[in-house]
Design a protein around this motif. Structure first.
Motif, PDB file in Angstrom:
ATOM      1  N   ALA A   1       0.768  -1.311   0.077  1.00  0.00           N
ATOM      2  CA  ALA A   1      -0.035  -0.004   0.106  1.00  0.00           C
ATOM      3  C   ALA A   1       0.919   1.039  -0.312  1.00  0.00           C
ATOM      4  CB  ALA A   1      -1.047  -0.106   1.332  1.00  0.00           C
ATOM      5  N   LEU A   2       2.083   1.187   0.740  1.00  0.00           N
ATOM      6  CA  LEU A   2       3.082   2.326   0.654  1.00  0.00           C
ATOM      7  C   LEU A   2       3.429   2.491  -0.688  1.00  0.00           C
ATOM      8  CD1 LEU A   2       4.039   4.363   3.256  1.00  0.00           C
ATOM      9  CD2 LEU A   2       5.700   2.695   3.398  1.00  0.00           C
ATOM     10  N   ASP A   3       3.811   1.524  -1.391  1.00  0.00           N
ATOM     11  CA  ASP A   3       4.248   1.634  -2.849  1.00  0.00           C
ATOM     12  C   ASP A   3       3.125   2.607  -3.478  1.00  0.00           C
ATOM     13  OD1 ASP A   3       6.613   0.236  -2.216  1.00  0.00           O
ATOM     14  OD2 ASP A   3       5.496  -1.611  -3.099  1.00  0.00           O
ATOM     15  N   LEU A   4       1.823   2.276  -3.290  1.00  0.00           N
ATOM     16  CA  LEU A   4       1.002   2.899  -4.203  1.00  0.00           C
ATOM     17  C   LEU A   4       0.926   4.323  -3.673  1.00  0.00           C
ATOM     18  CD1 LEU A   4      -2.274   0.588  -3.691  1.00  0.00           C
ATOM     19  CD2 LEU A   4      -0.743   0.651  -5.501  1.00  0.00           C
ATOM     20  N   ILE A   5       1.027   4.802  -2.235  1.00  0.00           N
ATOM     21  CA  ILE A   5       1.240   5.928  -1.908  1.00  0.00           C
ATOM     22  C   ILE A   5       2.317   7.009  -2.436  1.00  0.00           C
ATOM     23  CG2 ILE A   5       1.336   7.505   0.180  1.00  0.00           C
ATOM     24  CD1 ILE A   5      -1.319   6.372  -0.315  1.00  0.00           C
ATOM     25  N   THR A   6       3.620   6.110  -2.623  1.00  0.00           N
ATOM     26  CA  THR A   6       4.674   6.769  -3.142  1.00  0.00           C
ATOM     27  C   THR A   6       4.312   7.217  -4.604  1.00  0.00           C
ATOM     28  OG1 THR A   6       6.146   5.430  -1.608  1.00  0.00           O
ATOM     29  CG2 THR A   6       7.108   6.530  -3.980  1.00  0.00           C
ATOM     30  N   ALA A   7       3.756   6.257  -5.204  1.00  0.00           N
ATOM     31  CA  ALA A   7       3.335   6.595  -6.732  1.00  0.00           C
ATOM     32  C   ALA A   7       2.495   7.642  -7.037  1.00  0.00           C
ATOM     33  CB  ALA A   7       2.745   5.294  -7.351  1.00  0.00           C
ATOM     34  N   MET A   8       1.350   7.837  -5.764  1.00  0.00           N
ATOM     35  CA  MET A   8       0.498   8.893  -5.856  1.00  0.00           C
ATOM     36  C   MET A   8       1.307  10.094  -5.754  1.00  0.00           C
ATOM     37  SD  MET A   8      -2.825   9.762  -3.428  1.00  0.00           S
ATOM     38  CE  MET A   8      -1.621  10.177  -1.926  1.00  0.00           C
ATOM     39  N   PHE A   9       2.230  10.212  -4.746  1.00  0.00           N
ATOM     40  CA  PHE A   9       2.817  11.444  -4.555  1.00  0.00           C
ATOM     41  C   PHE A   9       3.956  11.922  -5.642  1.00  0.00           C
ATOM     42  CE2 PHE A   9       1.446  11.396  -0.203  1.00  0.00           C
ATOM     43  CZ  PHE A   9       2.074  12.602   0.509  1.00  0.00           C
ATOM     44  N   ALA A  10       4.114  10.852  -6.525  1.00  0.00           N
ATOM     45  CA  ALA A  10       5.059  10.976  -7.668  1.00  0.00           C
ATOM     46  C   ALA A  10       4.138  11.618  -8.836  1.00  0.00           C
ATOM     47  CB  ALA A  10       5.704   9.959  -8.303  1.00  0.00           C
ATOM     48  N   SER A  11       2.952  11.538  -8.728  1.00  0.00           N
ATOM     49  CA  SER A  11       1.925  11.944  -9.841  1.00  0.00           C
ATOM     50  C   SER A  11       1.270  13.296  -9.851  1.00  0.00           C
ATOM     51  CB  SER A  11       0.542  11.001  -9.578  1.00  0.00           C
ATOM     52  OG  SER A  11      -0.173  11.322  -8.434  1.00  0.00           O
ATOM     53  N   ASP A  12       0.586  13.658 -10.730  1.00  0.00           N
ATOM     54  CA  ASP A  12       0.045  15.132 -10.606  1.00  0.00           C
ATOM     55  C   ASP A  12      -1.046  15.359  -9.822  1.00  0.00           C
ATOM     56  OD1 ASP A  12      -1.801  13.760 -12.190  1.00  0.00           O
ATOM     57  OD2 ASP A  12      -1.731  14.996 -13.912  1.00  0.00           O
ATOM     58  N   ARG A  13      -1.484  14.323  -8.771  1.00  0.00           N
ATOM     59  CA  ARG A  13      -2.599  14.601  -7.929  1.00  0.00           C
ATOM     60  C   ARG A  13      -2.252  15.568  -6.937  1.00  0.00           C
ATOM     61  NH1 ARG A  13      -6.325  10.018  -5.142  1.00  0.00           N
ATOM     62  NH2 ARG A  13      -7.104  11.515  -3.491  1.00  0.00           N
ATOM     63  N   LYS A  14      -3.226  16.386  -6.490  1.00  0.00           N
ATOM     64  CA  LYS A  14      -3.249  17.398  -5.416  1.00  0.00           C
ATOM     65  C   LYS A  14      -4.101  17.494  -4.446  1.00  0.00           C
ATOM     66  CE  LYS A  14      -5.484  21.129  -8.047  1.00  0.00           C
ATOM     67  NZ  LYS A  14      -5.346  22.300  -8.516  1.00  0.00           N
TER      68      LYS A  14
ATOM     69  N   ASP B   1       0.239  -1.706  14.147  1.00  0.00           N
ATOM     70  CA  ASP B   1       0.859  -0.737  13.575  1.00  0.00           C
ATOM     71  C   ASP B   1       0.697  -0.590  12.109  1.00  0.00           C
ATOM     72  OD1 ASP B   1       2.328   0.503  15.740  1.00  0.00           O
ATOM     73  OD2 ASP B   1       4.093  -0.640  15.373  1.00  0.00           O
ATOM     74  N   CYS B   2       0.491  -1.933  11.381  1.00  0.00           N
ATOM     75  CA  CYS B   2       0.161  -2.110  10.099  1.00  0.00           C
ATOM     76  C   CYS B   2      -1.370  -1.551   9.857  1.00  0.00           C
ATOM     77  CB  CYS B   2       0.268  -3.442   9.542  1.00  0.00           C
ATOM     78  SG  CYS B   2       1.924  -4.082   9.333  1.00  0.00           S
ATOM     79  N   ARG B   3      -2.117  -1.756  10.689  1.00  0.00           N
ATOM     80  CA  ARG B   3      -3.410  -1.369  10.590  1.00  0.00           C
ATOM     81  C   ARG B   3      -3.508   0.438  10.889  1.00  0.00           C
ATOM     82  NH1 ARG B   3      -4.728  -5.469  13.792  1.00  0.00           N
ATOM     83  NH2 ARG B   3      -5.485  -4.209  15.704  1.00  0.00           N
TER      84      ARG B   3
ATOM     85  N   PRO C   1      -6.422  -0.752  -6.084  1.00  0.00           N
ATOM     86  CA  PRO C   1      -5.825  -1.589  -5.064  1.00  0.00           C
ATOM     87  C   PRO C   1      -5.727  -1.294  -3.507  1.00  0.00           C
ATOM     88  CG  PRO C   1      -4.504  -0.660  -6.816  1.00  0.00           C
ATOM     89  CD  PRO C   1      -5.729   0.034  -7.110  1.00  0.00           C
ATOM     90  N   LEU C   2      -5.726  -0.045  -3.144  1.00  0.00           N
ATOM     91  CA  LEU C   2      -5.593   0.483  -1.847  1.00  0.00           C
ATOM     92  C   LEU C   2      -6.408  -0.354  -0.941  1.00  0.00           C
ATOM     93  CD1 LEU C   2      -3.643   1.994  -0.055  1.00  0.00           C
ATOM     94  CD2 LEU C   2      -5.326   3.688  -0.239  1.00  0.00           C
ATOM     95  N   GLN C   3      -7.703  -0.219  -1.359  1.00  0.00           N
ATOM     96  CA  GLN C   3      -8.791  -0.888  -0.599  1.00  0.00           C
ATOM     97  C   GLN C   3      -8.697  -2.262  -0.502  1.00  0.00           C
ATOM     98  OE1 GLN C   3     -11.559  -2.927  -2.079  1.00  0.00           O
ATOM     99  NE2 GLN C   3     -10.292  -2.691  -3.843  1.00  0.00           N
ATOM    100  N   ARG C   4      -8.048  -2.966  -1.346  1.00  0.00           N
ATOM    101  CA  ARG C   4      -7.808  -4.403  -1.215  1.00  0.00           C
ATOM    102  C   ARG C   4      -6.783  -4.598  -0.340  1.00  0.00           C
ATOM    103  NH1 ARG C   4      -7.007  -5.395  -6.262  1.00  0.00           N
ATOM    104  NH2 ARG C   4      -4.439  -5.544  -6.064  1.00  0.00           N
ATOM    105  N   TYR C   5      -5.804  -3.526  -0.160  1.00  0.00           N
ATOM    106  CA  TYR C   5      -4.660  -3.839   0.906  1.00  0.00           C
ATOM    107  C   TYR C   5      -5.278  -3.637   2.350  1.00  0.00           C
ATOM    108  CZ  TYR C   5      -0.600  -4.227  -2.558  1.00  0.00           C
ATOM    109  OH  TYR C   5       0.312  -4.468  -3.472  1.00  0.00           O
ATOM    110  N   TRP C   6      -6.087  -2.740   2.412  1.00  0.00           N
ATOM    111  CA  TRP C   6      -6.699  -2.286   3.562  1.00  0.00           C
ATOM    112  C   TRP C   6      -7.488  -3.568   4.132  1.00  0.00           C
ATOM    113  CZ3 TRP C   6     -12.007  -0.878   3.754  1.00  0.00           C
ATOM    114  CH2 TRP C   6     -12.572  -0.464   5.007  1.00  0.00           C
ATOM    115  N   ARG C   7      -8.452  -4.188   3.296  1.00  0.00           N
ATOM    116  CA  ARG C   7      -9.239  -5.085   3.703  1.00  0.00           C
ATOM    117  C   ARG C   7      -8.240  -6.524   4.199  1.00  0.00           C
ATOM    118  NH1 ARG C   7     -11.496  -7.314  -0.242  1.00  0.00           N
ATOM    119  NH2 ARG C   7     -11.231  -5.765  -1.958  1.00  0.00           N
ATOM    120  N   ASP C   8      -7.478  -6.732   3.296  1.00  0.00           N
ATOM    121  CA  ASP C   8      -6.293  -7.863   3.687  1.00  0.00           C
ATOM    122  C   ASP C   8      -5.675  -7.573   4.911  1.00  0.00           C
ATOM    123  OD1 ASP C   8      -7.205  -9.341   1.407  1.00  0.00           O
ATOM    124  OD2 ASP C   8      -5.253  -8.686   0.222  1.00  0.00           O
TER     125      ASP C   8
END
Length: 319
Positions: free
Chosen positions: A204-217, A271-273, A293-300
């Protein structure tokens, strides 16, 4: 940077969840990485690989971890009688009873929540034989699968019910199960549940890293990107700190060996939760879209993080 193994599993994770079991590509990648032969690795090596698997697909990692546990049970009770990289499903709950017969034991019973049972070549199952807790190895082709697994997370583990109906198990594949002989393995058993949770959080942290590298604000803000927002950077830093602390705790426990580490293990799961909650804050409601996919990691993480081995309430209850 993620590894090729993580990329393969991540690309297959949605389909794994949809079909309720790992895809053929996921199983092949896991097997080639040695995920079904972890009983011949150190505890640290085993949890590192399980964590790496879970960054891409927590369900595939979970199945590999339960296979490791079942193989250790089998090795302690019977010895090495199945292939080194065979996938094994198992249950330590005595859901069946056996009667001695010519050539072995005839077993009838039901075992719930047997992860990976549709793809495993073997099943190791606890059985009561004349009142003695025993371990029996079955080719899964001799058993019937009842599709009973329906959960909010870890959907791809296919943790269904296995059924034996008067199955003859040869004597060489049945032996008394002595939990005292498994005492030195109990920490590793807990880590096979924790590693997929830690790995999922890192995924999930990989997804957040990718989001920070995107143009999302940030929504309704003057910031041109997530990285410009002090609050967003703080949330990301706290999530990263929690995830890395959980990983450090896990690796320290793997190196420490036997002991009463229940609170440490369950603390890492908590800590993970907590890290997942922070990451969902950053994504907002879009993080709960089924296509995300973030919500899938969260549910898992939410489901696996409450397994009895790493459940904080149960750990505190044992004090």
């Amino acid at each position: 940077m993620t590894s090729p193994l993580v990329e393969i599993l991540a690309a297959q994770a949605a389909e794994t969840e949809r079909q309720g079991r790992p895809t053929a590509k996921s199983l092949q990648a896991a097997r080639e990485a040695g995920a079904f032969a972890l009983h011949d690795r150190t505890a640290t090596e085993a949890v590192q690989l399980l964590t790496e698997l879970a960054r891409g697909c927590p369900s595939t990692s979970w199945i590999a971890g339960t296979s490791l546990t079942g193989k250790i049970f089998s090795r302690r009770a019977i010895g090495d009688v199945i292939g080194p990289d065979a996938l094994l499903a198992g249950s330590g709950t005595p859901g069946g009873r056996g009667e001695k017969a010519f050539g072995g034991v005839r077993v009838t019973g039901r075992w719930a929540n047997v992860s990976g049972c549709e793809d495993a070549e073997w099943a190791g199952l606890a059985v009561l034989i004349d009142g003695t807790l025993s371990w029996a190895l079955f080719p899964t082709r001799d058993l019937r699968v009842e599709h009973t697994w329906s959960a909010a997370g870890m959907r791809g583990t296919g943790s269904h019910t296995l059924v034996a109906e008067d199955v003859l198990v040869p004597a060489v594949r049945v032996a008394p199960l002595d939990f005292a002989a498994l005492a030195g393995d109990m920490v590793l058993f807990g880590l096979t549940a924790l590693a997929p949770v830690v790995g999922a959080t890192l995924g999930a942290l990989d997804l957040i890293t990718a989001m920070f590298a995107s143009d999302r604000k940030p929504y309704l803000s003057a910031y041109a990107s997530m990285g410009e927002s002090p609050a967003a950077r703080t949330w990301r830093a706290e999530a990263t700190s929690l995830a890395r602390r959980a990983e450090r705790t896990m690796l320290a426990l793997a190196a420490a060996g036997p002991g009463d580490h229940g609170l440490d293990m369950s603390g890492a799961a908590r800590d993970c939760r907590a890290a997942m909650d922070l990451m969902l804050d950053l994504h907002g409601a879009s993080g709960f879209a089924e296509s995300n996919p973030l919500q899938r990691y969260w549910r898992d993480v939410a489901v696996a993080g409450r397994h009895p081995h790493i459940n904080a309430f149960l750990a505190a209850n044992r004090l």
